[in-house]
Design an enzyme around this catalytic site. Structure first.
Site, PDB file in Angstrom:
ATOM      1  N   LYS A 113     -43.958 -22.037  49.691  1.00  0.00           N
ATOM      2  CA  LYS A 113     -43.596 -21.324  48.572  1.00  0.00           C
ATOM      3  C   LYS A 113     -43.769 -19.951  49.043  1.00  0.00           C
ATOM      4  O   LYS A 113     -44.751 -19.350  49.404  1.00  0.00           O
ATOM      5  CB  LYS A 113     -44.477 -21.737  47.320  1.00  0.00           C
ATOM      6  CG  LYS A 113     -44.068 -20.576  46.216  1.00  0.00           C
ATOM      7  CD  LYS A 113     -45.215 -21.044  45.099  1.00  0.00           C
ATOM      8  CE  LYS A 113     -44.954 -19.926  43.968  1.00  0.00           C
ATOM      9  NZ  LYS A 113     -45.856 -20.231  42.834  1.00  0.00           N
ATOM     10  N   TYR A 125     -62.033 -14.118  53.793  1.00  0.00           N
ATOM     11  CA  TYR A 125     -62.099 -13.151  54.930  1.00  0.00           C
ATOM     12  C   TYR A 125     -60.746 -12.653  55.224  1.00  0.00           C
ATOM     13  O   TYR A 125     -59.722 -13.527  55.313  1.00  0.00           O
ATOM     14  CB  TYR A 125     -62.511 -14.122  56.099  1.00  0.00           C
ATOM     15  CG  TYR A 125     -64.056 -14.629  56.020  1.00  0.00           C
ATOM     16  CD1 TYR A 125     -64.840 -13.799  56.075  1.00  0.00           C
ATOM     17  CD2 TYR A 125     -64.359 -15.914  55.856  1.00  0.00           C
ATOM     18  CE1 TYR A 125     -66.377 -14.059  55.917  1.00  0.00           C
ATOM     19  CE2 TYR A 125     -65.660 -16.371  55.541  1.00  0.00           C
ATOM     20  CZ  TYR A 125     -66.720 -15.425  55.456  1.00  0.00           C
ATOM     21  OH  TYR A 125     -67.972 -15.923  55.518  1.00  0.00           O
ATOM     22  N   THR A 169     -51.495 -20.372  41.236  1.00  0.00           N
ATOM     23  CA  THR A 169     -52.260 -19.178  40.696  1.00  0.00           C
ATOM     24  C   THR A 169     -52.073 -18.907  39.317  1.00  0.00           C
ATOM     25  O   THR A 169     -52.939 -18.618  38.342  1.00  0.00           O
ATOM     26  CB  THR A 169     -51.294 -18.039  41.277  1.00  0.00           C
ATOM     27  OG1 THR A 169     -51.327 -17.995  42.679  1.00  0.00           O
ATOM     28  CG2 THR A 169     -51.804 -16.656  40.793  1.00  0.00           C
ATOM     29  N   TYR A 216     -48.535 -21.640  51.112  1.00  0.00           N
ATOM     30  CA  TYR A 216     -48.509 -20.934  49.991  1.00  0.00           C
ATOM     31  C   TYR A 216     -48.572 -19.444  50.390  1.00  0.00           C
ATOM     32  O   TYR A 216     -49.728 -19.226  50.742  1.00  0.00           O
ATOM     33  CB  TYR A 216     -49.406 -21.100  48.891  1.00  0.00           C
ATOM     34  CG  TYR A 216     -49.413 -20.636  47.634  1.00  0.00           C
ATOM     35  CD1 TYR A 216     -48.060 -19.777  46.924  1.00  0.00           C
ATOM     36  CD2 TYR A 216     -50.092 -20.743  46.554  1.00  0.00           C
ATOM     37  CE1 TYR A 216     -48.190 -19.100  46.042  1.00  0.00           C
ATOM     38  CE2 TYR A 216     -50.249 -20.130  45.544  1.00  0.00           C
ATOM     39  CZ  TYR A 216     -49.103 -19.467  44.980  1.00  0.00           C
ATOM     40  OH  TYR A 216     -49.164 -18.728  43.790  1.00  0.00           O
TER      41      TYR A 216
END
Length: 367
Positions: free
Chosen positions: A169, A110, A46, A139
């Site tokens: 994570k 979605y 990210t 993640y």
């Protein structure tokens, strides 16, 4: 079996040129600096603005990074895309390069998808890659992806692919959520070992107003080290939870601010490991080599110091603030560039950030 990646990893920020193309040279230089500070690399997460990069751009950057000679045993690659075919291609590339693992978002476009649908997605990726070296770290970042990782999904995936599903994570920011996964999956003793005195989470106030639980600083003599554990490795998404995570069977953190404060975060990680080791052999004050042991007070103080640094960057849009911090300490204004839809800090924000960092004596040695 290849040794698993553990410790402190930085979701490496991606530098961009004036034309918004990825700056390969600055990217590689920053990765090398992070490695020199005892920090592993989690590229294309990210903080890397990975979802503003095309799959081809990620692929090219990864090839360049590996060609530069970085230790791929310290490299985790973000490969999760909404497209199964792109996820498979990037994952296979990382596995072929010998990377320690891949960090995989669920398909996030979605919303409200079922656990069955997510299971099929990850299952399809594992089967299509078809390589026994595959190590996937799931993640969980619900604030951004909205589609999350559930204990039920992890249980199904571990049952079907115990070698490929290596860990997760947790970027939920909710310590009780992390504890759910730690207690369910992370602490699995090898044959002949026994884990005792595991303490359930409590509800004390933690970083950023989240529920932190109880780090339980007095480590039990019955605790096993991470090397005595197998199974599902849990990383937290912020160093604010690093001490608590290590105390409860986690293996480290993958944190945005590791881009600017890697050595100090690694210092807490090592102190936690040392304290755990010393208490396990029931020695007080030093280990066999005469090295002074960390104390519960030491690690708590280190955690509080890290929280102060993170708190400063968290006052601003995080990715822009991290890049501005690098621009300041590298004396390289080009580092401040972000890709739309993100925007750089304003001149006033940049000035305030610099002043706050100076105020706490913050440095980025060797940058």
């Amino acid at each position: 079996m290849t040794k698993r990646i553990r410790g402190v990893l930085a979701p490496v920020v991606t530098p961009f040129g004036a034309d918004l193309s990825a700056d390969k040279e600055r990217f590689i230089e920053h990765c090398q600096w992070l490695l020199s500070q005892n920090c592993g690399l989690a590229v294309f997460g990210t903080t890397s603005e990975a979802n503003s990069l095309a799959a081809e751009e990620r692929s090219t950057l990864l090839d360049k990074l590996v060609a530069s000679g970085v230790d791929t045993a310290r490299l985790m690659v973000g490969t999760g895309c909404c497209s199964i075919t792109e996820t498979v291609k990037l994952t296979a590339q990382a596995v072929t390069h010998g990377c320690a693992g891949v960090l995989m978002l669920p398909p996030f476009y979605y919303k409200g998808v079922s656990e069955e649908g997510l299971y099929r997605y990850f299952s399809e990726v594992v089967q299509r890659v078809g390589d026994p070296r595959t190590r996937i770290y799931l993640y969980h970042i619900p604030a951004v992806a909205a589609v999350g990782i559930t204990p039920g999904l992890v249980e199904r995936l571990l049952k079907s692919y115990p070698n490929a599903i290596a860990g997760m994570k947790d970027s939920s920011g909710d310590w009780n959520n992390t504890m759910t996964f730690l207690h369910a999956f992370a602490v699995r003793p090898r044959a002949g070992t026994k884990l005792e005195n595991r303490n359930p989470p409590s509800t004390s106030s933690g970083p950023a107003g989240k529920s932190e639980g109880n780090p339980n600083l007095q480590i039990s003599k019955a605790e096993q080290t991470h090397e005595d554990q197998t199974g599902f490795d849990v990383f937290v998404g912020s160093e604010s939870f690093l001490l608590a995570n290590m105390r409860n069977g986690g293996v480290g953190c993958i944190s945005a601010t590791a881009n600017v404060n890697p050595a100090a975060i690694h210092g807490l990680y090592e102190a936690c490991k040392e304290l755990d080791r010393i208490n396990r052999i029931n020695r007080i004050g030093s280990d066999e080599d005469g090295k002074l042991a960390a104390s519960p007070t030491d690690v708590k103080d280190q955690q509080q110091t890290l929280n102060v640094v993170r708190g400063i960057f968290a006052k601003y849009p995080m990715i822009a603030a991290l890049k501005q911090g690098i621009a300041i300490y590298a004396n390289d204004p080009a580092w401040a560039k972000v890709r739309p839809p993100l925007v750089e800090l304003t001149a006033e924000q940049a000035k305030m950030l610099a002043a706050e960092l100076r105020g706490i004596g913050f440095t980025m040695p060797g940058l």
